[in-house]
Design a protein around this motif. Structure first.
Motif, PDB file in Angstrom:
ATOM      1  N   VAL A   1      18.049   3.406   5.191  1.00  0.00           N
ATOM      2  CA  VAL A   1      16.665   3.343   5.680  1.00  0.00           C
ATOM      3  C   VAL A   1      15.973   4.626   5.261  1.00  0.00           C
ATOM      4  O   VAL A   1      16.521   5.726   5.422  1.00  0.00           O
ATOM      5  CB  VAL A   1      16.600   3.176   7.221  1.00  0.00           C
ATOM      6  CG1 VAL A   1      15.179   3.428   7.728  1.00  0.00           C
ATOM      7  CG2 VAL A   1      17.046   1.777   7.628  1.00  0.00           C
ATOM      8  N   PHE A   2      14.764   4.480   4.713  1.00  0.00           N
ATOM      9  CA  PHE A   2      13.926   5.615   4.324  1.00  0.00           C
ATOM     10  C   PHE A   2      12.647   5.577   5.159  1.00  0.00           C
ATOM     11  O   PHE A   2      11.911   4.569   5.116  1.00  0.00           O
ATOM     12  CB  PHE A   2      13.537   5.552   2.838  1.00  0.00           C
ATOM     13  CG  PHE A   2      14.703   5.443   1.883  1.00  0.00           C
ATOM     14  CD1 PHE A   2      15.917   6.065   2.146  1.00  0.00           C
ATOM     15  CD2 PHE A   2      14.573   4.713   0.694  1.00  0.00           C
ATOM     16  CE1 PHE A   2      16.987   5.969   1.264  1.00  0.00           C
ATOM     17  CE2 PHE A   2      15.638   4.615  -0.195  1.00  0.00           C
ATOM     18  CZ  PHE A   2      16.848   5.234   0.087  1.00  0.00           C
ATOM     19  N   ALA A   3      12.380   6.617   5.912  1.00  0.00           N
ATOM     20  CA  ALA A   3      11.098   6.749   6.614  1.00  0.00           C
ATOM     21  C   ALA A   3      10.170   7.582   5.747  1.00  0.00           C
ATOM     22  O   ALA A   3      10.553   8.657   5.274  1.00  0.00           O
ATOM     23  CB  ALA A   3      11.294   7.404   7.971  1.00  0.00           C
ATOM     24  N   VAL A   4       8.962   7.081   5.537  1.00  0.00           N
ATOM     25  CA  VAL A   4       8.015   7.769   4.642  1.00  0.00           C
ATOM     26  C   VAL A   4       6.668   7.920   5.344  1.00  0.00           C
ATOM     27  O   VAL A   4       6.245   7.043   6.094  1.00  0.00           O
ATOM     28  CB  VAL A   4       7.851   6.996   3.304  1.00  0.00           C
ATOM     29  CG1 VAL A   4       9.208   6.835   2.615  1.00  0.00           C
ATOM     30  CG2 VAL A   4       7.210   5.635   3.507  1.00  0.00           C
ATOM     31  N   ASP A   5       5.999   9.043   5.088  1.00  0.00           N
ATOM     32  CA  ASP A   5       4.715   9.308   5.740  1.00  0.00           C
ATOM     33  C   ASP A   5       3.606   8.411   5.206  1.00  0.00           C
ATOM     34  O   ASP A   5       2.725   7.987   5.953  1.00  0.00           O
ATOM     35  CB  ASP A   5       4.320  10.782   5.559  1.00  0.00           C
ATOM     36  CG  ASP A   5       5.247  11.724   6.319  1.00  0.00           C
ATOM     37  OD1 ASP A   5       5.955  11.259   7.240  1.00  0.00           O
ATOM     38  OD2 ASP A   5       5.263  12.926   5.993  1.00  0.00           O
ATOM     39  N   ASP A   6       3.652   8.123   3.912  1.00  0.00           N
ATOM     40  CA  ASP A   6       2.584   7.346   3.262  1.00  0.00           C
ATOM     41  C   ASP A   6       3.208   6.199   2.467  1.00  0.00           C
ATOM     42  O   ASP A   6       3.557   6.364   1.294  1.00  0.00           O
ATOM     43  CB  ASP A   6       1.774   8.267   2.340  1.00  0.00           C
ATOM     44  CG  ASP A   6       0.596   7.568   1.676  1.00  0.00           C
ATOM     45  OD1 ASP A   6       0.510   6.321   1.751  1.00  0.00           O
ATOM     46  OD2 ASP A   6      -0.247   8.262   1.085  1.00  0.00           O
TER      47      ASP A   6
ATOM     48  N   LEU B   1      12.820  10.971   6.613  1.00  0.00           N
ATOM     49  CA  LEU B   1      14.168  10.743   7.132  1.00  0.00           C
ATOM     50  C   LEU B   1      14.846   9.694   6.258  1.00  0.00           C
ATOM     51  O   LEU B   1      14.261   8.647   5.972  1.00  0.00           O
ATOM     52  CB  LEU B   1      14.128  10.249   8.586  1.00  0.00           C
ATOM     53  CG  LEU B   1      15.487   9.909   9.224  1.00  0.00           C
ATOM     54  CD1 LEU B   1      16.288  11.194   9.497  1.00  0.00           C
ATOM     55  CD2 LEU B   1      15.312   9.123  10.522  1.00  0.00           C
ATOM     56  N   ALA B   2      16.065   9.978   5.834  1.00  0.00           N
ATOM     57  CA  ALA B   2      16.868   9.004   5.099  1.00  0.00           C
ATOM     58  C   ALA B   2      18.251   8.979   5.720  1.00  0.00           C
ATOM     59  O   ALA B   2      18.846  10.029   5.960  1.00  0.00           O
ATOM     60  CB  ALA B   2      16.961   9.371   3.617  1.00  0.00           C
ATOM     61  N   PHE B   3      18.726   7.777   6.018  1.00  0.00           N
ATOM     62  CA  PHE B   3      20.084   7.679   6.546  1.00  0.00           C
ATOM     63  C   PHE B   3      20.779   6.433   6.006  1.00  0.00           C
ATOM     64  O   PHE B   3      20.128   5.456   5.614  1.00  0.00           O
ATOM     65  CB  PHE B   3      20.107   7.693   8.080  1.00  0.00           C
ATOM     66  CG  PHE B   3      19.430   6.526   8.760  1.00  0.00           C
ATOM     67  CD1 PHE B   3      20.128   5.349   9.037  1.00  0.00           C
ATOM     68  CD2 PHE B   3      18.107   6.622   9.165  1.00  0.00           C
ATOM     69  CE1 PHE B   3      19.507   4.292   9.684  1.00  0.00           C
ATOM     70  CE2 PHE B   3      17.476   5.558   9.815  1.00  0.00           C
ATOM     71  CZ  PHE B   3      18.184   4.388  10.082  1.00  0.00           C
TER      72      PHE B   3
END
Length: 338
Positions: free
Chosen positions: A53-58, A26-28
């Protein structure tokens, strides 16, 4: 060199996003550089820093790649390596690692990196309300992967914001009252609202962005059995009976329920959470208790995340960022009529 005509367009944001590792769930983008706020012109908006904001799995893999691509974005902490950076991200503050005052395509940006798992946890339970609170307000989604748990948590977070706000509002209120309450949740208890932030921040966010708030919340309000929503009149009526408030309290995120319990239940009694919430539902000061509990969550996360920011940004950038915030607060104060 940036092209002014591309500022804040989809192409412009894609150009920025292309300069980062692409393993993002997710990036917003959010804030005054993305959405116009009352009291600012389009020209001023184009000079404001862009927030992402960047959501990253790893996180370890992502920071490894980002250190290779964008090493200059990091403070002295880059010398610790990606594993230590990820540890700092996950185990301190609100679970976010920010790089700030980064020049890209003619604009200054700030971007926070959070693990997808931590984000989902915050959206569902309001453990810190740090990123969950930002997502109560309109944001510009730039990229969203196919993650069912994350999508459900994003919707659940909006429903929680509505429910908490209902408890703090009177029986009848306007759409604007509701959106002001929702937008203010993540600032309730934030020490930066005392010094460093524009005192009219919440109002400025809502006044010029009513259509965006409606787009976020209309479906939720229309489907909510606790409220009578009259969109054409812009009015709402909510169930303020003890029974209605109990249903709302039981629907709140887990961390908020726990904070309410700590405020109401003296140490040693160890009463059941449901019993305590039933007591709060019958209290005329129910809304004040909910507000105090939210403030206790936000206060801790805002303090610890800001302290972490000194290390992740470095002293020079922290000082520069703080000065910009104080100038903004001063300008807002001067704009107010005496």
């Amino acid at each position: 060199m940036s092209v002014p005509a591309l500022q804040n367009t989809a192409v412009f944001f894609r150009r920025i996003l292309s300069q980062f590792p692409q393993d993002i769930s997710l990036a917003f983008a959010y804030g005054s550089g993305v959405f116009k706020q009352q009291g600012t012109t389009q020209g001023q908006m184009g000079k404001n820093m862009l927030d992402f904001v960047f959501a990253v799995d790893d996180p370890v893999t992502w920071h490894t790649m980002n250190l290779m691509q964008n090493r200059k974005h990091y403070s002295f902490l880059k010398f610790l390596g990606p594993k230590q950076i990820s540890t700092i991200q996950n185990e301190h503050g609100a679970g976010v690692y920010y790089n700030t005052l980064v020049p890209i395509d003619g604009r200054l940006i700030k971007y926070g990196v959070i693990s997808t798992e931590t984000l989902i946890d915050d959206l569902r339970h309001w453990k810190t309300m740090y990123i969950a609170g930002r997502l109560h307000k309109p944001v510009r989604i730039l990229l969203q992967g196919d993650n069912g748990k994350l999508q459900a948590a994003l919707v659940g977070n909006l429903k929680s914001a509505v429910t908490a706000s209902f408890l703090m509002l009177p029986e009848s209120f306007s759409e604007e009252d509701l959106f002001l309450q929702i937008a203010g949740l993540s600032y309730c208890g934030d020490f930066r609202m005392i010094i460093g932030e524009d005192k009219s921040k919440v109002s400025n966010i809502v006044k010029d962005n009513m259509p965006q708030f409606r787009a976020l919340y209309t479906n939720i309000l229309q489907e909510c059995p606790q409220v009578v929503y009259k969109p054409q009149q812009g009015r709402l009526e909510v169930d303020k009976s003890p029974e209605g408030q109990f249903v709302q309290l039981m629907a709140l995120p887990l961390t908020l329920q726990q904070q309410i319990t700590r405020l109401v239940d003296p140490p040693g009694k160890n009463r059941d959470v449901e019993e305590i919430l039933l007591q709060v539902a019958q209290d005329p000061d129910c809304g004040a208790v909910v507000q105090q509990a939210i403030a206790s969550i936000v206060k801790i996360s805002s303090l610890t995340q800001s302290a972490k920011g000194i290390g992740t940004a470095g002293i020079l950038k922290t000082t520069s960022y703080s000065v910009k915030k104080l100038k903004k607060m001063w300008k807002s104060w001067r704009r107010k009529p005496s």
